[in-house]
Design an enzyme around this catalytic site. Structure first.
Site, PDB file in Angstrom:
ATOM      1  N   HIS A 380       0.856  -1.183   0.000  1.00  0.00           N
ATOM      2  CA  HIS A 380       0.000   0.000   0.000  1.00  0.00           C
ATOM      3  C   HIS A 380       0.892   1.234   0.000  1.00  0.00           C
ATOM      4  CE1 HIS A 380      -3.797  -2.027   1.962  1.00  0.00           C
ATOM      5  NE2 HIS A 380      -3.631  -2.355   0.703  1.00  0.00           N
ATOM      6  N   GLU A 381       0.867   2.001  -1.064  1.00  0.00           N
ATOM      7  CA  GLU A 381       1.562   3.288  -1.084  1.00  0.00           C
ATOM      8  C   GLU A 381       0.526   4.385  -0.872  1.00  0.00           C
ATOM      9  OE1 GLU A 381       3.553   6.167  -0.591  1.00  0.00           O
ATOM     10  OE2 GLU A 381       4.837   4.455  -1.094  1.00  0.00           O
ATOM     11  N   HIS A 449       7.530   1.829   5.289  1.00  0.00           N
ATOM     12  CA  HIS A 449       8.530   2.688   4.657  1.00  0.00           C
ATOM     13  C   HIS A 449       8.078   4.132   4.811  1.00  0.00           C
ATOM     14  CE1 HIS A 449      11.466   0.113   2.242  1.00  0.00           C
ATOM     15  NE2 HIS A 449      10.910  -0.645   3.166  1.00  0.00           N
ATOM     16  N   GLU A 450       9.063   5.048   4.816  1.00  0.00           N
ATOM     17  CA  GLU A 450       8.803   6.432   5.200  1.00  0.00           C
ATOM     18  C   GLU A 450       8.045   6.436   6.535  1.00  0.00           C
ATOM     19  OE1 GLU A 450       9.640   5.664   1.317  1.00  0.00           O
ATOM     20  OE2 GLU A 450       7.588   5.358   2.003  1.00  0.00           O
ATOM     21  N   GLU A 468      11.748   1.193   7.277  1.00  0.00           N
ATOM     22  CA  GLU A 468      12.864   1.851   6.610  1.00  0.00           C
ATOM     23  C   GLU A 468      13.449   2.854   7.613  1.00  0.00           C
ATOM     24  OE1 GLU A 468      13.409   3.449   2.041  1.00  0.00           O
ATOM     25  OE2 GLU A 468      11.779   4.242   3.241  1.00  0.00           O
ATOM     26  N   GLU A 474      18.240   1.763  -1.977  1.00  0.00           N
ATOM     27  CA  GLU A 474      17.697   2.388  -3.180  1.00  0.00           C
ATOM     28  C   GLU A 474      18.476   3.631  -3.607  1.00  0.00           C
ATOM     29  OE1 GLU A 474      14.026   4.921  -1.259  1.00  0.00           O
ATOM     30  OE2 GLU A 474      13.966   2.737  -1.142  1.00  0.00           O
TER      31      GLU A 474
END
Length: 667
Positions: A380-381, A449-450, A468, A474
């Site tokens: 899920h972004e 992440h973030e 993260e 990356e």
């Protein structure tokens, strides 16, 4: 699962205002007597000091709060009670870098009351561990329903200057910065964990534990080596909004006599609440492939088009590769509607979490994966559009649950949540905890992440696997990259807070030059070593699958576990080198990872950590003549028999490393 072997409580003398001789100074020592905290009430002002043996850690440092309308709670106090207790238990992690963790501390609880006016009370709890100290405040409801904290006055008057490794707070890209090494007295406002090599020889890490429904804190420079705790605000300037009562997170200082002591400390975990998930059978650690590195090096795209990575066709190819390599988890990003070339920009971008792109069929892919003994990891972004995500979160998580998916990666790309709120503000803290609890409802493990920084909540919610929260692999694909000393700094900084999804394992370190003229700034062997030195219960094999097939060094990646019985640091110097060994939870095998910065070095190690018996050392080293700039992908593999009485010399070239499996030889 949670086993308590020994709990001892012993009450110390209580002191009150009614006593004939008022006591306004209290000393608390750790069980081994090395760490000490001194609490004082001087002219109504509460302060504390911290020491280790005969060395000062913090000189007199203030405590207290400022509420809205300049309402302060920091002076005019008297002590109405003080109680000392002790606690000793050993508890079992659902998964982790150490299976059984001892939680052993002495505690001092001091209750203060204002001598006049509202006569409000506040309790300050101090804990002294063998590996550091912690403190927190407990403020009971005293008739106010909308109490707002504008400042927490906790200060850190560090006794000595020293070298420190830090990343700046209140900048774009959140925590994703290279660490700067400088003198402590020269820093500005920085994130925690803040790591210090003090001039008095001690190693310190400032952080916090059990962060929930409160703002996270940064460390703000006052003067010299005096620092203030700085709470990350809401967009309206408030720091913490309460219902009239609050309990702060623990403010922690880990204290070590060598760098490795900080890594071997479990103080932050111990300060979190015990596991709240009764059935943990669905939570498992794993290694995984991903339709990921190809996107970052521009072989594929996140969005629909001729190079769309998350198509049914490419997903099935990755499933086939996963099966061939014996890797049973696969992350697919970009399968849903809403991805565009501008998806990462700071806008209120809207994604769907249930609708597939035209070239992707979720059921077909998950069914195909299941038939090949591969589990799909969902993604899920949010694009930091939390309003949009909250509307769809239940539906999106239920879809994954119904498809037999047990794991989810959740991204919050964007400098501010909803373009207005800091990730580390109370708004962010509440959001991330809500998502974690919701995921547990749908039996989903989480990889943020973030994220907001880790403060040990994996003890309470062991579905919180990794995050993260630092500059990961990356950046080697689309920036100047991470220098060799970045990964020799992370274990002593970001990694002190908890597991990181760094995404190691790019063994074709020059490959990115074929796409955007970038490269990975390590040797291939150092990439293998990262699986031991940078802990995560979920470890990505980040390279393109074809770069693993028929490569002898892939055997180490196939063998290395993700759940451990024990962890030890054999040698280390922050930002320069580290050698870590971990014992497999499910066998008698040990694994070693050693790595260096841009400087070549030889490290002598003692194998006394090995158990009794003989082991086959399966050694993956940089080949002769290999270093950061010469044949960096070449790995030399050898074997030898060793035992606990042996010693080894590890030869690490510039940017290089060594990875070893010590396989127990059965008699």
């Amino acid at each position: 699962m949670y086993k308590q072997f020994l709990v001892t409580f012993f009450a110390a003398m209580s002191f009150s205002c009614a006593q004939k001789e008022k006591i306004d100074s209290y000393k608390l020592t750790s069980p081994d007597t090395k760490n000490k905290i001194v609490f004082k009430l001087e002219k109504g002002v509460p302060t504390y000091e911290v020491g280790h043996n005969e060395k000062n850690v913090l000189n007199t440092s203030k405590l207290g709060f400022v509420f809205k309308e300049n309402d302060s709670l920091c002076n005019n106090f008297e002590v109405i009670s003080a109680e000392e207790t002790a606690f000793d238990e050993t508890w079992e992690q659902v998964w982790g870098e150490k299976h059984n963790i001892r939680n052993h501390y002495n505690q001092l609880s001091v209750t203060l009351q204002e001598k006049s006016g509202s006569k409000r009370k506040i309790e300050i709890q101090f804990r002294a561990f063998n590996d550091g100290i912690a403190l927190r405040y407990i403020y009971p409801n005293q008739g106010q329903s909308d109490l707002v904290i504008m400042d927490e006055l906790t200060s850190f008057n560090v006794a000595n200057d020293g070298d420190t490794w830090w990343i700046p707070a209140y900048k774009t890209n959140r925590y994703e910065h290279l660490y700067t090494k400088s003198r402590l007295s020269t820093i500005d406002t920085v994130h925690t964990p803040l790591t210090i090599k003090s001039d008095n020889g001690l190693y310190l890490s400032f952080h916090e534990a059990n962060l929930k429904d409160y703002a996270s804190y940064t460390v703000a420079h006052n003067e010299g080596t005096h620092f203030d705790l700085d709470l990350m605000p809401w967009s309206d300037g408030d720091k913490v909004k309460t219902n009239g009562s609050f309990t702060t997170p623990w403010r922690t200082i880990q204290i070590g006599e060598r760098p490795g002591d900080l890594i071997e400390s479990y103080l932050v975990l111990n300060l979190n609440d015990p596991n709240k998930i009764e059935d943990t059978s669905w939570i498992e650690t794993y290694k995984y492939l991903g339709v990921w590195w190809g996107m970052h090096i521009s072989k594929y795209t996140f969005w629909e088009g001729p190079k769309h990575g998350a198509s049914t066709k490419i997903s099935k190819e990755y499933i086939d590769a996963s099966k061939k390599l014996g890797i049973h988890h696969l992350l697919i990003e970009g399968w849903n509607k809403g991805w565009t070339p501008a998806w990462y920009e700071n806008k209120m971008h809207e994604f769907s979490f249930t609708e597939s792109t035209d070239d992707f069929d979720l059921k077909e892919v998950t069914d195909y994966a299941k038939s090949n003994d591969v589990k799909i990891i969902g993604y899920h972004e949010t694009g930091s559009n939390i309003i949009n995500y909250r509307k769809q979160m239940d539906e999106g998580m239920k879809l994954y649950h119904d498809m037999g998916i047990n794991d989810i990666k959740i991204g919050q790309v964007g400098d501010m949540l909803n373009m207005t709120e800091w990730h580390g503000s109370q708004f962010g803290v509440q959001y991330y905890r809500d998502v974690l609890e919701k995921a547990a409802k749908y039996k989903l493990t989480v990889n943020f992440h973030e994220p907001i920084k880790d403060t040990g909540e994996r003890r309470t919610y062991p579905n919180m696997m990794a995050r993260e929260g630092a500059r990961g692999q990356e950046y080697n694909a689309w920036s100047e990259g991470n220098p060799p000393n970045h990964t020799t700094t992370l274990p002593f900084t970001r990694m002190l807070s908890g597991p990181m999804d760094f995404t190691p394992g790019v063994i074709d370190v020059l490959e990115t030059k074929g796409f955007n003229n970038r490269r990975v700034h390590t040797t291939a062997t150092k990439q293998l070593a990262l699986y031991v030195t940078l802990y995560s219960p979920i470890q990505m094999l980040a390279d393109l699958p074809e770069n693993y097939i028929d490569k002898p060094e892939f055997q180490f990646l196939a063998d290395v576990p993700t759940d451990w019985e024990d962890t030890k640091i054999l040698n280390a110097e922050i930002g320069k080198y580290i050698t870590t060994v971990r014992k497999d939870l499910k066998s008698d095998d040990w694994y070693l990872g050693s790595m260096t910065d841009e400087d070549a070095r030889n490290l002598d190690i003692d194998l006394s950590f090995l158990d009794e018996g003989t082991f086959e050392a399966q050694i993956y080293a940089d080949a002769e003549g290999t270093d950061l700039n010469n044949n960096p992908s070449k790995v030399a593999i050898s074997k030898k028999q060793v035992s606990a009485s042996d010693k080894m010399t590890l030869k690490l070239p510039s940017g290089g490393g060594t990875a070893i499996r010590f396989k127990k030889i059965k008699n």
